[in-house]
Scaffold this active site. Structure first.
Site, PDB file in Angstrom:
ATOM      1  N   ASP A 172       0.818  -1.210   0.000  1.00  8.32           N
ATOM      2  CA  ASP A 172       0.000   0.000   0.000  1.00  8.32           C
ATOM      3  C   ASP A 172       0.854   1.263   0.000  1.00  8.32           C
ATOM      4  OD1 ASP A 172      -1.662  -2.132   0.582  1.00  8.32           O
ATOM      5  OD2 ASP A 172      -2.992  -0.942   1.829  1.00  8.32           O
ATOM      6  N   GLU A 180      -5.310  -5.081  -6.594  1.00 11.40           N
ATOM      7  CA  GLU A 180      -6.180  -5.815  -5.672  1.00 11.40           C
ATOM      8  C   GLU A 180      -7.559  -5.180  -5.701  1.00 11.40           C
ATOM      9  OE1 GLU A 180      -3.519  -5.264  -2.154  1.00 11.40           O
ATOM     10  OE2 GLU A 180      -5.225  -4.137  -1.345  1.00 11.40           O
TER      11      GLU A 180
END
Length: 883
Positions: free
Chosen positions: A455, A524
């Site tokens: 992330d 994702e």
């Protein structure tokens, strides 16, 4: 091969490990005995002594974490049911397992010593850290053995002897927020032990005075694929206190290699064999390794031997494939991969190991078989990186691996405001982790890159550390700064997007040109909740949780996500299900509607990326979040923890067919997709729009269609829906020139469109301002299909063929017919590979479906249940055997 999945958790009897005597052997410690240090309070010198008593200790298998070992011993028999996991404590009830160190003790047996023989202990990663003792001697402490991934070797020759020897590890508690171990964020609950233990195992390594390590074959493929240049590297290390002349010889791809060098005491030298000094290392017309669906997966071998004084000192070997991997950025700045010069759409999903990191080879085989059956070509491993066997299976099956570090804990705290500050030791562990993973992954043709952030991209100092470690390991594959759109120093833009959603959105969402729509590379993404079938829900949820699932959309579900997470409730999914399909009348109705939604939504996600894979602004990759779960879950999977395929599985399988016909929700276009490299000619497509009764209201046939390999083609646009029932069907059939069926796809649609409220999007979802009305499906009349089934045995497998027929006089279509195979006790036969399932039939139509599964002890029962069809069970005759 389809392996019958074994059940992790059987008690492992303890026995000493007999170590192979030959030089160049690696023997895994087969069993441990473990105990909490509050109970085993002796010093390491005593615990690792031969006469120490382990009475009352627990037997554990080779790679067991503390919690996995306690499960093996039956202490907590049902931790996956309801919220039972919250009650898990140490056996005496004194508290959480994470707070104290645990001892791992084992014995290994060595044969008679040979002159010059050296014995090493290899730790393959310990969570979070350990002190190593051998026969009463402290070999290394927690400063030297730390981190989930670093491989460390220690020469223990001075302290071992022929016969029984003792090895002991004092494993220190883990906390993924403060150590570079493994964390689970919102995937599932935190394991009570935080996965502490030697999760990748410990080996005893035997060699002579010179050891070989980390063999590598680097391949360089010419643009025309006519030649491949091989560069072979191996480390030779003198373990002795005197100099030795060593001859390293062997073969790579049947090309002989030989080199003699002299090594000073303790010296390590990297030996390199290159085309410049070994002309045979330029291979003519090499056999290329391709991803699944694009070609074959041939592998070559490297085998090396080190000899000192004419005697074997060590061996090293590896397999490798020849292929080129190129990653660049599109004009729009998105990551794109090409294999052997062919750009391809990455169609993958996120991998999850078992929550307790239990090692189950049969289950791993099964999960890879499921991935192949789904038609996916890629797995993303966000942390939870696996061992050699995982990558060997990927090499064998042509599944690409996009590996990388995980998010949201110590691994990214250095990049996060307010994260735990890193100390010098943390940087050392990170460097060792990167070096270890680079050496593990670099020979595998399945691996196509490494994400050094998830992330978040790592800060400059850490990025440089990772890149230096990769460079030192001769890493030749793409290195990507993060799975999100964040750059790292020395790498530039990631070319990836992580824009959500992770929670429910309608199928039309995926065709948008914003956020998580089908453009660029989405690392994702999915529509969140994936509801298992009824019996799996009943196994994982209490009766109260089952009732809340369909009645109380605002109530937290323990099997959804962590309490702090927005995914702890299924509110968005449940409310959308009620608006679109009608409020559920009970749990069975809720599950049936959830299967329809999961199929439709998952199919749409992959199909949207299919449709744009060769567009002017292409979709280059999509990772469904996720492939599987670490424990039984209501979120993020294509098949559930019990390996029972349901709606999401078959929707994804339909969308990922090698040759596929599909409908576009945004433009009403019919699109053909060819994921193979082979051009097909003379295709025939039949397009039908049917009303709710199944009557054809529009039909068109398109003939003589040519479709290039690795491309799409738009062949027609369906007219806007007029004079139709509010809920209607679109049926697409694809056939070859001679009429042989090649593909079939049925959609249930609404004359009322889904409308997205983009202005109120957040990081995990986009709300709808208008919903499709699919409630008409609930008005369909009940119909019954006729069923015929037969099985034949093929070795240790069975192939079951089921013919479904809907009588011509039926009152309407048979929608979403789901087939299940059961054993004599009524349990589902899993694993199972269907060529299709969750199918819809029109009156007068028959479909033939096939399922491959392990041989049943008795004749299987075929069960069929549809959206508007009663449950039917058909016993089979004993299967015939074919040879």
């Amino acid at each position: 091969m389809l392996a019958a999945a074994s059940t992790a958790g059987a008690i492992t009897p303890y026995a000493p490990t007999t170590v192979a005597a030959d030089a160049g052997t690696v023997t895994r410690i087969a069993h441990w005995q473990i105990q909490d240090s509050t109970k085993a309070q002796q010093r390491g010198a005593e615990i690792s002594a031969a006469d120490f008593s382990t009475q009352g200790w627990y037997a554990a298998s080779a790679r067991a974490t503390v919690m996995a070992a306690l499960l093996e011993n039956g202490l907590y028999p049902d931790v996956f049911h309801s919220d039972n996991l919250t009650a898990v404590q140490v056996p005496d009830g004194s508290g959480n397992l994470v707070v104290t160190p645990w001892w791992y003790r084992s014995e290994f047996v060595l044969g008679a010593r040979v002159p010059g023989q050296r014995t090493r202990v290899r730790t393959n990663g310990v969570i979070a850290a350990a002190d190593l003792w051998v026969n009463g001697h402290l070999v290394a402490d927690r400063s030297a053995i730390a981190g989930a991934y670093p491989v460390n070797e220690f020469d223990v020759t001075p302290w071992v002897h022929a016969g029984r020897n003792v090895i002991a590890l004092r494993v220190h508690p883990a906390d993924p927020r403060q150590s570079l171990s493994i964390g689970w964020v919102d995937w599932n609950p935190t394991p009570p032990d935080n996965n502490m233990g030697p999760w990748r195992g410990v080996d005893i390594v035997q060699s002579g005075p010179v050891a070989l390590g980390d063999p590598q074959v680097e391949t360089a493929l010419s643009d025309d694929h006519a030649r491949a240049a091989l560069t072979v590297r191996v480390e030779a290390r003198n373990l002795d206190t005197v100099a030795h002349e060593v001859t390293v010889s062997g073969r790579v791809a049947d090309v002989p290699l030989a080199r003699t060098v002299t090594l000073a005491p303790g010296q390590m030298q990297e030996l390199t064999f290159a085309p410049e000094d070994t002309p045979g290392l330029v291979l003519a017309h090499p056999r290329l390794w391709w991803p699944a669906g694009m070609g074959e997966q041939p592998l070559y071998a490297l085998a090396l031997r080190a000899a000192v004084g004419g005697a074997d000192s060590d061996r090293a070997a590896t397999a490798f494939g020849i292929r080129s991997v190129v990653s660049d950025l599109t004009a729009e700045g998105y990551r794109r991969f090409s294999i052997n010069g062919q750009p391809l759409l990455i169609r993958g999903a996120g991998w999850a190991p078992d929550m307790f990191l239990r090692d189950d080879p049969a289950r791993l085989e099964t999960e890879f078989a499921y991935v192949r059956n789904l038609g996916l070509n890629t797995l993303r491993t966000e942390g939870k990186l696996e061992d050699q066997r995982f990558y060997e299976l990927a090499d064998r099956d042509g599944l690409l691996i996009l590996a990388g570090w995980e998010c949201c804990d110590m691994w990214e705290s250095a990049a996060q405001t307010g994260g735990v500050p890193w100390e010098a030791h943390d940087f050392d562990v990170a460097q060792a982790s990167m070096a270890t993973e680079a050496r593990l992954l670099r020979n595998h043709p399945s691996v196509i890159g490494f994400l050094i952030g998830s992330d978040n991209a790592p800060p400059p100092a850490l990025a440089r550390l990772y890149l230096d470690a990769l460079h030192a390991a001769h890493w030749s594959l793409p290195v990507i700064s993060a799975a999100a759109d964040k750059p790292a120093e020395g790498l530039g833009p990631s070319g990836m997007k992580m824009a959500g959603p992770y929670d429910w959105v309608p199928p039309a969402y995926w065709y948008a040109d914003k956020l998580g729509g089908a453009f660029g590379f989405d690392s994702e993404v999915s529509a969140g909740a994936d509801i298992p079938r009824m019996e799996d829900l009943q196994r994982m949820l209490s009766e109260q949780e089952q009732e809340a699932l369909w009645k109380l959309p605002l109530q937290r579900q323990y099997h959804a996500s962590a309490a702090w997470s927005p995914f702890a409730v299924l509110t968005l999914f449940d409310q959308a299900l009620a608006r679109r399909y009608g409020a559920p009348s009970g749990l069975a109705d809720y599950v049936a509607k959830a299967q329809l939604d999961n199929y439709d939504n998952t199919r749409a996600q992959f199909e949207a990326f299919n449709a744009r894979m060769d567009a002017d602004q292409p979709a280059t990759g999509v990772i469904y979040w996720m492939l599987n779960n670490a424990w039984p879950s209501l979120h993020w999977h294509l098949y559930d923890y019990d390996l029972h395929p349901a709606g999401a599985y078959f929707g994804a399988k339909k969308a990922n067919e090698p040759l596929h016909i599909q409908y576009a929700y945004d433009s009403r276009e019919v699109v053909l997709v060819n994921h193979t490299l082979r051009q097909v000619e003379g295709l025939r497509a039949t397009l039908r729009v049917r009303d709710l009764s199944g009557a054809v209201r529009y039909q068109r046939q398109v003939n003589d269609i040519a479709l290039a390999g690795n491309h799409t083609r738009r062949i027609a646009t369906l007219p806007p829906p007029t004079d139709l029932s509010t809920t209607y069907f679109v049926e697409l059939d694809l056939a070859s020139a001679d009429g042989a069926a090649l593909g079939r796809n049925v959609y249930w649609l609404s004359t009322r469109a889904d409308v997205l409220d983009w202005e109120h999007s957040n990081w995990y979802a986009t709300p709808s301002s208008q919903d499709a009305d699919l409630r008409g499906l609930s008005t369909l009349p009940q119909v019954s299909c006729q069923v015929e089934a037969a099985s034949r045995r093929e070795g240790d497998q069975e192939l079951t063929t089921v013919t479904l027929s809907l009588p011509a006089g039926a009152a309407g279509p048979a929608v979403f017919q789901h087939l299940t195979l059961r054993d004599a006790a009524g349990q589902p036969l899993v694993p199972v590979l269907w060529d299709d399932n969750d199918v819809t039939l029109w009156p007068g139509e028959s479909l033939v479906l096939h399922a491959r599964h392990p041989r049943a002890a008795a004749a299987a029962v075929v069960e069929i249940e549809g959206w508007n069809s009663p449950l039917v069970r058909l016993p089979q005759a004993a299967p015939a055997t074919t040879h």
